[in-house]
Each structure stands twice: as structure tokens, then as C-alpha cells.
Design a protein around this motif. Structure first.
Motif, PDB file in Angstrom:
ATOM      1  N   PHE A   1       2.315   4.721   7.443  1.00 42.42           N
ATOM      2  CA  PHE A   1       1.900   4.902   6.047  1.00 42.42           C
ATOM      3  C   PHE A   1       1.813   6.388   5.709  1.00 42.42           C
TER       4      PHE A   1
ATOM      5  N   LEU B   1      -7.484   1.158   3.590  1.00 41.91           N
ATOM      6  CA  LEU B   1      -7.134   2.283   4.475  1.00 41.91           C
ATOM      7  C   LEU B   1      -8.292   3.276   4.468  1.00 41.91           C
ATOM      8  N   GLN B   2      -8.756   3.665   5.649  1.00 44.03           N
ATOM      9  CA  GLN B   2      -9.854   4.615   5.722  1.00 44.03           C
ATOM     10  C   GLN B   2      -9.296   6.012   5.945  1.00 44.03           C
ATOM     11  N   PRO B   3      -9.296   6.856   4.903  1.00 44.05           N
ATOM     12  CA  PRO B   3      -8.757   8.207   5.092  1.00 44.05           C
ATOM     13  C   PRO B   3      -9.606   8.981   6.084  1.00 44.05           C
TER      14      PRO B   3
ATOM     15  N   LEU C   1      -6.621   7.927  10.356  1.00 43.59           N
ATOM     16  CA  LEU C   1      -5.506   7.438   9.541  1.00 43.59           C
ATOM     17  C   LEU C   1      -4.172   7.757  10.219  1.00 43.59           C
TER      18      LEU C   1
ATOM     19  N   TYR D   1      -6.954  -0.306  -0.712  1.00 36.86           N
ATOM     20  CA  TYR D   1      -5.968  -0.960   0.151  1.00 36.86           C
ATOM     21  C   TYR D   1      -6.473  -1.146   1.579  1.00 36.86           C
TER      22      TYR D   1
ATOM     23  N   LEU E   1      -6.816   4.553  -1.702  1.00 32.55           N
ATOM     24  CA  LEU E   1      -6.623   4.271  -0.274  1.00 32.55           C
ATOM     25  C   LEU E   1      -7.634   3.225   0.196  1.00 32.55           C
TER      26      LEU E   1
ATOM     27  N   THR F   1      -4.137   5.153  13.230  1.00 37.58           N
ATOM     28  CA  THR F   1      -4.094   3.719  12.929  1.00 37.58           C
ATOM     29  C   THR F   1      -2.965   3.355  11.969  1.00 37.58           C
ATOM     30  N   ASN F   2      -2.595   4.269  11.079  1.00 37.31           N
ATOM     31  CA  ASN F   2      -1.543   3.974  10.102  1.00 37.31           C
ATOM     32  C   ASN F   2      -0.519   5.114  10.021  1.00 37.31           C
TER      33      ASN F   2
ATOM     34  N   ALA G   1       0.823  -1.222   0.000  1.00 39.09           N
ATOM     35  CA  ALA G   1       0.000   0.000   0.000  1.00 39.09           C
ATOM     36  C   ALA G   1       0.857   1.273   0.000  1.00 39.09           C
ATOM     37  N   THR G   2       1.886   1.311   0.856  1.00 36.06           N
ATOM     38  CA  THR G   2       2.696   2.537   0.971  1.00 36.06           C
ATOM     39  C   THR G   2       3.380   2.856  -0.363  1.00 36.06           C
TER      40      THR G   2
END
Lengths: 503, 154
Positions: free
Chosen positions: A354, A341-343, A347, A339, A336, A350-351, A58-59
């Protein structure tokens, strides 16, 4: 979680791994290419390539996608200056003075100042993004479903109100985007909607097919119609601007960065809008406004700086609120989500690795783009010479590959073709495309937030006006709609949209 | 539909009819519970918006007199070029499954490049061949994406 240098350094550590450096470089290269080539813009470029990045982590994938986006902003100036064909709508003001400079034998300095202005604006904006985004995310942590619904509602209403006198067409465009997104299963209950009993429609319409059709296919149709064949370019001997040029443009870069950045935070204010504002401002503050349109170097620097400031500023509402401000951002939002990932504010919590790696990669990407754009300016200018009879079919091939690889269903490609035709007629008939794109991406989130809000309030829509933050957003949205209706009532000519939000 | 006003009237009416269609299709959607957003609410809202805005556009354009301008429609040659381009894309999509990605890509590119620049048939063949091979080795072999490989490569 506010800003911390530890997080930023961790982000740099991730962004500086050879794999991420490679993908950032690939993204910068493709982005510049997308910007240089007329007939393909950043939205279609990202949308076409997004499904192909599923083989990447993802990154790395988002680093590459972001690099394509801001890379396209760098590259768009080349065709505008060298051959007077803006690669995107945002490069139109660049062409006004850039091409004049080229005709006077100053194509090199014009290209160089646009790269330098882009670098300065991009870097200042990334620094602002680094500090602003976490602060706004902290603020947005208190957001519940009503606030999110109100925010997205405001975003859509702002984009529609920017349609100018074509308000009704903006709402129709948004409604068509919502219709496409509503086909399939209801996100809350799983009930089939607008499927007419067919199993193919049960899986829904993927928004990438919609976007690729609206932008890439319709663009090819427009170019085929205009029979763009070959482009002649002029020779570029000396690409270095003089110290006097740079001194003359220093203030321009700062002002255009400010304009581009702050307007770029607002939904609907895409680069195609802010570059005109920055150009106009520069003309107003200039002691010699009569030079503009006849080869003024500030006339090249201002739009190019604003362009890059806006594209970077768009990441702030995307990362902090999960709100895309322009079609390109909407595609990145989709990336996003693809993948998992919840923008939005969570974010950053949690990430963090990233999000900080993507921000750090933007510092690196800006340097890469300066290196790619200054010494290689002659090469990019030569690429402009690829004739459309080769480029057009290749764009269609790329669009096919990108769309098919989302779900490996032929249905998605037929949807792309359908929306290509719709996009062509929308452009011809003066319908803005941006509301349709944003609506197709935001529809599910908008509906989920509305459903959850009504569940909290036991069915009362007053919840949007009794909570202070959502009330502010709703009032702003209603004011924006009211302003649009007012300009509509005053209109005494057929509906036309002056400029679409972004290509 | 030569002028903007005429086009707006026709398109507005079409959109309004489409809105009615969406509205009728929404009525048959079932499900939902108390205090929950029923699944048909959003489609119904969209149907109403399309109906109102379509009618509004048609009525407003009909009521306006005076300032009007022609739409930049393509000439006959332009229409033919666009139609052939779209038809060739439709064939490309339809042939991808039976022929496979590389072969369908080859035929599509050869035809499209040749059609847009008649004198360049050799260029068309060379570029198409390279792209078709890239499509097979990059997307199917290297990236392992599930494109149909087709007759030649299976």
C-alpha cells in the motif's frame, strides 16, 4: 525495514495498473479544479470526497486523495495569477508577482513557470520521501505509547505556538476540537462522555463533519458575505516561458524546494507558511529585490515550488510517525484510519504494498499534473470564470453529500452546519482553525497513548521524562509552549492570528 | 463586539462559562480502574483549559488599553444574505429525509442560485435539474449509497 528498490518497483507495478492510473488522473484533475476554484480548498475538497471513496479499494482511494492534495497545490496558482484571487492561502505570494506579470501580458509564462516549478519541487520531494520515510519509520519502530503521546503533544504545541500572539486563542481552538472529539464513548472503557443521555451523541461527532463545516461551509459564508459574483479573466496567448526565464528560475526552484521540504517536515509549517518564507528568501538573495511585487518571475516560481515541496514532505511524518503536520494531512490520516490502516512505522511493515504504491503514484501524479497544467492552462483559466452564485450552492451540495455519506445520518450534516457557523465566527474573531482540526483528529490517539503510558508506569506521569525519546519531544513541546507564553506576555495589543495554518 | 478587544472579552467570558459547563458535565462520568486513565480525566482537562484560557483571554483583553481595531463584520445586506443562505441549508437538511436527495437538492439549488443572482432563474432551474439527476443516478443508483430517494424515485 529500510528502503529497497524491490519495494519501490512493486509499488510502481501496483500504481501503474489501469485502475490506479485512472484514480490518480481523476485525483489530479479534481485537485487542480479544487485549487483553481476560489471558495474550496484542498482540506474541504479531500474531506468532502473522502467518504465517497469507500466504494474503492484502500490503495486506489488514498492514491486519489493524495493526488487531490498535491493537485490542489498546482491549481492554486491559476486564479492567483490570472485574476489576482488566490485559490488558497498558500497562493497569496504567487498573486503578488503573478498578477503583475499577467497585467504585463505574461500570464502564460507565469502559469507555465509555476507548473514547471511545482513539477521540479514535487519530484525532488518525492525522491526525498522515498528515501527518508523508511529510515524514519525504522527509527520510529522503537516508539511506545509514551513516545507517541509526547510526539503528538509536541505536534499540537507547535501548531498552537504558530498562532503567534494569539496563543490563548490557539489553545481555545484546540480545546474546542478536543471537546468535539470527546463526545461519545471513551476508547478505553466504553463509558459514555458528554452525551447528556442522548443516543444520537453516543456515536460521537465525526471529524469529517467538523472539518467540512469549518472549511467548506464557513468559506461559502465568507464568500456570500463578500458577494463575489463573477470573475473576469484575461486571454492567454503564449504559455511557454523562454529559456532565459527557466535559467533565471533554476536556482529559485532548488532553494524553494529545500525551504519547502525541510519546513514541511515540521508540524504547523503548512504551505501557507512556507510559501511566504520561500518568497522572502528569494527576495533577499536576489540581486534586484526591487523587481519583487512588480512582476518578477522568481516571485512566482519560489512560492509555487515551496508549496509542492511542503505538501509532499508532509507525507514523511504521516507515513513514518502517523503524525499529521497540517489539516490536509489530518484528513488523510482519517482516511487511512477509515480503511483500517494504522499510519506509523508499522505501516511500512504491515502494508508495504500500500505505502509504496502511494509513493510510486506520486511520481506518476507529478507527470500527470505537468501535462494537465501546461497545455491546458487556458482551460483552467476559463474555469475561474464560473460565477460564485453557481459555485457556492454546488459546494454546499458537495459538502452535504460528503458529510452525509460518512454514516448516513442527518445528525452529521447538522454538525457540519454548526461547525460552519463556528468556523465563520472563528475567522472573523481571529481564532486559528488549524489547532481545532488537528485536535479533533488526534484526540482519540492522544488519549489512548496517554492511557497506555500511565498503565505501563502504574500511573506515574514521569514516564514521559524518563524515556529519552519522549523526554526530547516533551522538552521541545514545553519550549514551544514557553516561547508562545513569552510572546503572549510581551503582546500589547488585542489577540490576532496572523495567518492560519492551511486552507 | 465591534472591536477586537470587546469581542475578545465577550468571547473569552463565553468560553470560560462553556469550560465550567464541560467541567460539571465531566464530573458525572463514571468508570475506570486502578492505574488506568479514568474516562472523565480528559474531558476535565479540556474543561479546565477552556476555563483558564477563556478567562485569560477576557482578562488580558480587558487589561489592554490603546491599540485596537474594528472587526470586519458584514453590513445589513451581508447579514441578511448569510442568514438566508444558512436557513436554506437548514431547510435542505431537514427536507432531505422526507423529499429525498434529488428533490431536496433541486429545490435547494433553484432557491440558492436564484437568491444569489435574481436575474438568472432559468440558469438556476437548468443547473438544479442536472445536479438533482446526477445526485440520483450517480450516488443512489450507480454507487449504491444509502441516501433517501424520496417520493419521486421510490
Amino acid at each position: 525495514m529500510g528502503f529497497s528498490f524491490d519495494y519501490l518497483f512493486q509499488g510502481f507495478a501496483i500504481a501503474l495498473t489501469w485502475q490506479n492510473l485512472l484514480w490518480a488522473l481523476v485525483g489530479c484533475f479534481i485537485g487542480t479544479l479544487v485549487g483553481v476554484l476560489p471558495g474550496i480548498g484542498p482540506v474541504s475538497g479531500i474531506a468532502i470526497l473522502l467518504p465517497l471513496t469507500t466504494v474503492l479499494p484502500a490503495t486506489s482511494a488514498i492514491i486519489m486523495m493524495a493526488a487531490i492534495y498535491y493537485g490542489a497545490m498546482y491549481g492554486g496558482s491559476t486564479t492567483a495569477i490570472v485574476v489576482n484571487i488566490p485559490g488558497e492561502a498558500s497562493s497569496v505570494p504567487t498573486a503578488m508577482d503573478g498578477y503583475e506579470m499577467a497585467k504585463q501580458g505574461k500570464a502564460g509564462p507565469a502559469l507555465a513557470i509555476s507548473a514547471i516549478g511545482s513539477f521540479v519541487a514535487g519530484t525532488i520531494s518525492v525522491i526525498a520521501l522515498t528515501f527518508f520515510a523508511p529510515i524514519l519509520a525504522d527509527f520510529a519502530v522503537v516508539f511506545g505509547p509514551p513516545e507517541y503521546f509526547a510526539l503528538m503533544f509536541m505536534g499540537l504545541s507547535l501548531v498552537i505556538s504558530l498562532s503567534g500572539r494569539a496563543l490563548l486563542k490557539g489553545v481555545i481552538s484546540m480545546s474546542l476540537g478536543l471537546t468535539a472529539a470527546l463526545i461519545g464513548q471513551d476508547p478505553l472503557t466504553g463509558a459514555a462522555r458528554l452525551t447528556f443521555g442522548t443516543s444520537t451523541l453516543n456515536a460521537g461527532v465525526d471529524f469529517i463533519s467538523v472539518i467540512v463545516g469549518l472549511f467548506a461551509i464557513s468559506e461559502v459564508m465568507i464568500n456570500v458575505e463578500q458577494r463575489i459574483t463573477a470573475i473576469n479573466t484575461m486571454k492567454i496567448d503564449n504559455w511557454m516561458p523562454t529559456w532565459a526565464d527557466i535559467k533565471q528560475c533554476t536556482g529559485t526552484m532548488i532553494r524553494a524546494t529545500g525551504v519547502g521540504f525541510f519546513l514541511g517536515l515540521l508540524p504547523g509549517c503548512a504551505p501557507s507558511v512556507t510559501t511566504f518564507v520561500a518568497y522572502d528568501l528569494e527576495k533577499r538573495v536576489s540581486k534586484h529585490p526591487e523587481r519583487f511585487g512588480h512582476g518578477a518571475i522568481e516571485g512566482v516560481c519560489a512560492p509555487e515550488s515551496a508549496n509542492n515541496a511542503t505538501s509532499t514532505a508532509g507525507f514523511i511524518p504521516l507515513f513514518s510517525f502517523g503524525l499529521p503536520t497540517a489539516p490536509s494531512m489530518a484528513v488523510l490520516l482519517g482516511g487511512l484510519m477509515m480503511y483500517g490502516l494504522q499510519p506509523g512505522p508499522m505501516l511500512f511493515q504491515t502494508n508495504p504494498q500500500f505505502v509504496w504504491a502511494v509513493i510510486a503514484s506520486m511520481y506518476i501524479g507529478n507527470v500527470m499534473l505537468l501535462v494537465l497544467n501546461l497545455p491546458l492552462v487556458g482551460m483552467w483559466a476559463k474555469i475561474c470564470r464560473i460565477p460564485f452564485y453557481i459555485l457556492g450552492p454546488i459546494i454546499v451540495f458537495c459538502a452535504m453529500i460528503g458529510t452525509y455519506s460518512i454514516r448516513f445520518q442527518g445528525f452529521d450534516v447538522w454538525v457540519m452546519l454548526l461547525f460552519g457557523v463556528i468556523g465563520y465566527f472563528m475567522r472573523k474573531l481571529g481564532f486559528p482553525v488549524a489547532p481545532m482540526v488537528l485536535a479533533s483528529v488526534l484526540a482519540q490517539m492522544l488519549e489512548t497513548a496517554l492511557g497506555q503510558s500511565l498503565l505501563i508506569s502504574q500511573g506515574s506521569p514521569l514516564i514521559f521524562f524518563t524515556r529519552p525519546i519522549s523526554a526530547i519531544f516533551m522538552v521541545l513541546a514545553l519550549l514551544s509552549i514557553g516561547r508562545g507564553i513569552w510572546s503572549q506576555v510581551k503582546a500589547k495589543a488585542p489577540e490576532v492570528v496572523k495567518d492560519d495554518a492551511e486552507y | 463586539m465591534k472591536t477586537q478587544r470587546a469581542a475578545d472579552i465577550v468571547v473569552g467570558c463565553g468560553i470560560a462559562v462553556f469550560g465550567v459547563f464541560i467541567l460539571l458535565a465531566s464530573i458525572s462520568i463514571t468508570g475506570g480502574a486502578a492505574h488506568r486513565l479514568p474516562p472523565r480525566t480528559f474531558p476535565m482537562i479540556v474543561g479546565v483549559l477552556l476555563l483558564l484560557c477563556g478567562s485569560g483571554l477576557a482578562l488580558k483583553s480587558w487589561s489592554i488599553r490603546g491599540a485596537d481595531f474594528a472587526i470586519d463584520w458584514p453590513d445589513r445586506e451581508g447579514v441578511r444574505t448569510i442568514s438566508v443562505t444558512l436557513a436554506s441549508l437548514a431547510c435542505y437538511i431537514a427536507l432531505m429525509s422526507p423529499l429525498g436527495l434529488p428533490l431536496a437538492t433541486f429545490f435547494y439549488l433553484v432557491f440558492s442560485i436564484w437568491y444569489l443572482k435574481r436575474s438568472k432563474w432559468l440558469t438556476a432551474i437548468v443547473i438544479s435539474l442536472i445536479t438533482a439527476l446526477i445526485s440520483h443516478y450517480l450516488f443512489i443508483r450507480l454507487l449504491g449509497l444509502s441516501f433517501p430517494a424520496g417520493l419521486l424515485f421510490e
